[in-house]
Design a protein around this motif. Structure first.
Motif, PDB file in Angstrom:
ATOM      1  N   UNK A 157      52.797  32.545  -0.587  1.00  0.00           N
ATOM      2  CA  UNK A 157      53.814  33.362   0.076  1.00  0.00           C
ATOM      3  C   UNK A 157      53.953  32.912   1.528  1.00  0.00           C
ATOM      4  N   UNK A 158      55.124  33.122   2.104  1.00  0.00           N
ATOM      5  CA  UNK A 158      55.381  32.783   3.507  1.00  0.00           C
ATOM      6  C   UNK A 158      55.722  34.061   4.266  1.00  0.00           C
ATOM      7  N   UNK A 159      55.040  34.262   5.384  1.00  0.00           N
ATOM      8  CA  UNK A 159      55.310  35.404   6.249  1.00  0.00           C
ATOM      9  C   UNK A 159      55.808  34.876   7.576  1.00  0.00           C
ATOM     10  N   UNK A 160      57.011  35.251   7.981  1.00  0.00           N
ATOM     11  CA  UNK A 160      57.575  34.740   9.218  1.00  0.00           C
ATOM     12  C   UNK A 160      57.127  35.581  10.401  1.00  0.00           C
ATOM     13  N   UNK A 161      56.475  34.935  11.354  1.00  0.00           N
ATOM     14  CA  UNK A 161      56.025  35.579  12.580  1.00  0.00           C
ATOM     15  C   UNK A 161      56.999  35.201  13.685  1.00  0.00           C
ATOM     16  N   UNK A 162      56.930  35.903  14.826  1.00  0.00           N
ATOM     17  CA  UNK A 162      57.851  35.615  15.928  1.00  0.00           C
ATOM     18  C   UNK A 162      57.624  34.236  16.528  1.00  0.00           C
ATOM     19  N   UNK A 163      56.397  33.719  16.412  1.00  0.00           N
ATOM     20  CA  UNK A 163      56.083  32.428  17.024  1.00  0.00           C
ATOM     21  C   UNK A 163      55.656  31.374  16.020  1.00  0.00           C
ATOM     22  N   UNK A 164      55.142  31.778  14.870  1.00  0.00           N
ATOM     23  CA  UNK A 164      54.635  30.815  13.902  1.00  0.00           C
ATOM     24  C   UNK A 164      54.765  31.410  12.509  1.00  0.00           C
ATOM     25  N   UNK A 165      54.800  30.548  11.498  1.00  0.00           N
ATOM     26  CA  UNK A 165      54.858  31.021  10.122  1.00  0.00           C
ATOM     27  C   UNK A 165      53.437  31.214   9.597  1.00  0.00           C
ATOM     28  N   UNK A 166      53.256  32.274   8.822  1.00  0.00           N
ATOM     29  CA  UNK A 166      51.954  32.590   8.255  1.00  0.00           C
ATOM     30  C   UNK A 166      52.000  32.287   6.763  1.00  0.00           C
ATOM     31  N   UNK A 167      51.093  31.424   6.293  1.00  0.00           N
ATOM     32  CA  UNK A 167      51.037  31.047   4.887  1.00  0.00           C
ATOM     33  C   UNK A 167      50.001  31.919   4.191  1.00  0.00           C
ATOM     34  N   UNK A 168      50.409  32.622   3.137  1.00  0.00           N
ATOM     35  CA  UNK A 168      49.519  33.504   2.396  1.00  0.00           C
ATOM     36  C   UNK A 168      48.906  32.709   1.236  1.00  0.00           C
ATOM     37  N   UNK A 169      47.568  32.631   1.187  1.00  0.00           N
ATOM     38  CA  UNK A 169      46.875  31.834   0.166  1.00  0.00           C
ATOM     39  C   UNK A 169      45.664  32.598  -0.377  1.00  0.00           C
ATOM     40  N   UNK A 170      45.017  32.030  -1.404  1.00  0.00           N
ATOM     41  CA  UNK A 170      43.808  32.635  -1.957  1.00  0.00           C
ATOM     42  C   UNK A 170      42.627  32.533  -0.997  1.00  0.00           C
ATOM     43  N   UNK A 171      42.751  31.715   0.043  1.00  0.00           N
ATOM     44  CA  UNK A 171      41.692  31.572   1.047  1.00  0.00           C
ATOM     45  C   UNK A 171      42.006  32.368   2.305  1.00  0.00           C
ATOM     46  N   UNK A 172      43.036  33.214   2.243  1.00  0.00           N
ATOM     47  CA  UNK A 172      43.423  34.002   3.402  1.00  0.00           C
ATOM     48  C   UNK A 172      44.730  33.517   3.998  1.00  0.00           C
ATOM     49  N   UNK A 173      45.078  34.084   5.133  1.00  0.00           N
ATOM     50  CA  UNK A 173      46.323  33.736   5.828  1.00  0.00           C
ATOM     51  C   UNK A 173      46.081  32.553   6.761  1.00  0.00           C
ATOM     52  N   UNK A 174      46.955  31.561   6.689  1.00  0.00           N
ATOM     53  CA  UNK A 174      46.813  30.348   7.496  1.00  0.00           C
ATOM     54  C   UNK A 174      48.092  30.134   8.293  1.00  0.00           C
ATOM     55  N   UNK A 175      47.962  29.936   9.599  1.00  0.00           N
ATOM     56  CA  UNK A 175      49.137  29.629  10.420  1.00  0.00           C
ATOM     57  C   UNK A 175      49.647  28.230  10.103  1.00  0.00           C
TER      58      UNK A 175
END
Length: 221
Positions: A193-211
């Motif tokens: 999954x992709x979460x859009x942040x104001x400054x960076x995109x957050x990638x949702x994975x089985x290892x947690x959230x990764x910028x």
């Protein structure tokens, strides 16, 4: 000689300047307001010196240019952030790698390992929970220069599924002389999954959230 209104005008300018100083900023509008007030209330018997006035105009021009430059830089940064966020959508379903000493386990599909500059005869990977207890460990032999990974399903040494939460990673390698060295753990995981942040995109994975900015490489699964 006292010119009527000059003293009160000077007092008003002082108050305006104090208010602007309270905000720690003196913007383009503030500067222009003060300059106009100074011209309107100058002593007609002792008008302002031309050299000083030209210097103030030059100062205003410099402030105006700086404001314009800052606005354009903000627009450029915003444009770059938007482009990066749009590009991040192409990572959905792709496998990415990131260097990290800690993961937030929330799935069962990830690879753990390290990337080495040179080969090593053996190595070990330890996974500890947030209380420091060893919950999983892996042994490596004949590590190659480059990537060395194992598939991990999120279970402990007894094969029991581990609960969601934070886990610390520690990777050690031994050289040909038998000396042990720490290596930077690396995680490979699929982007769900992709979460859009104001400054960076957050990638949702089985290892947690990764910028997005923390991604080292992208692989086609």
């Amino acid at each position: 000689m006292t010119i009527s209104g000059i003293d009160s005008a000077a007092s008003s300018i002082d108050n305006y300047t104090s208010a602007a100083s309270g905000n720690n900023t003196l913007g383009e509008e503030d500067f222009l307001t003060l300059l106009v007030a100074q011209l309107e209330n100058q002593d007609p018997l002792e008008p302002q010196d031309n050299t000083e006035f030209i210097a103030q105009l030059a100062q205003f021009s410099s402030l105006e240019q700086q404001t314009s430059t800052n606005d354009k830089l903000d627009e450029l940064i915003s444009s770059q952030n938007s482009s990066s966020q749009v590009a991040s959508f192409s990572l959905l379903g792709q496998k990415v790698s990131t260097e990290t000493d800690q993961i937030y386990l929330q799935g069962d599909s990830l690879e753990l390992g390290c990337t080495l500059d040179q080969a090593a005869p053996e190595g070990s990977l330890k996974v500890r929970n947030d209380e420091g207890d060893l919950v999983a460990s892996f042994s490596f032999t004949d590590l190659e220069a480059g990537d060395n990974f194992i598939q991990w399903d999120g279970t402990d040494n007894a094969g029991n599924p581990l609960p969601k939460g934070l886990y610390d990673l520690e990777f050690n390698v031994s050289d040909t002389a038998g000396n042990t060295h720490k290596a930077q753990p690396v995680v490979k995981v699929t982007v769900d999954e992709i979460n859009l942040d104001s400054t960076d995109s957050l990638l949702i994975t089985d290892a947690g959230d990764i910028f997005l900015s923390d991604i080292n490489s992208v692989m086609t699964p």
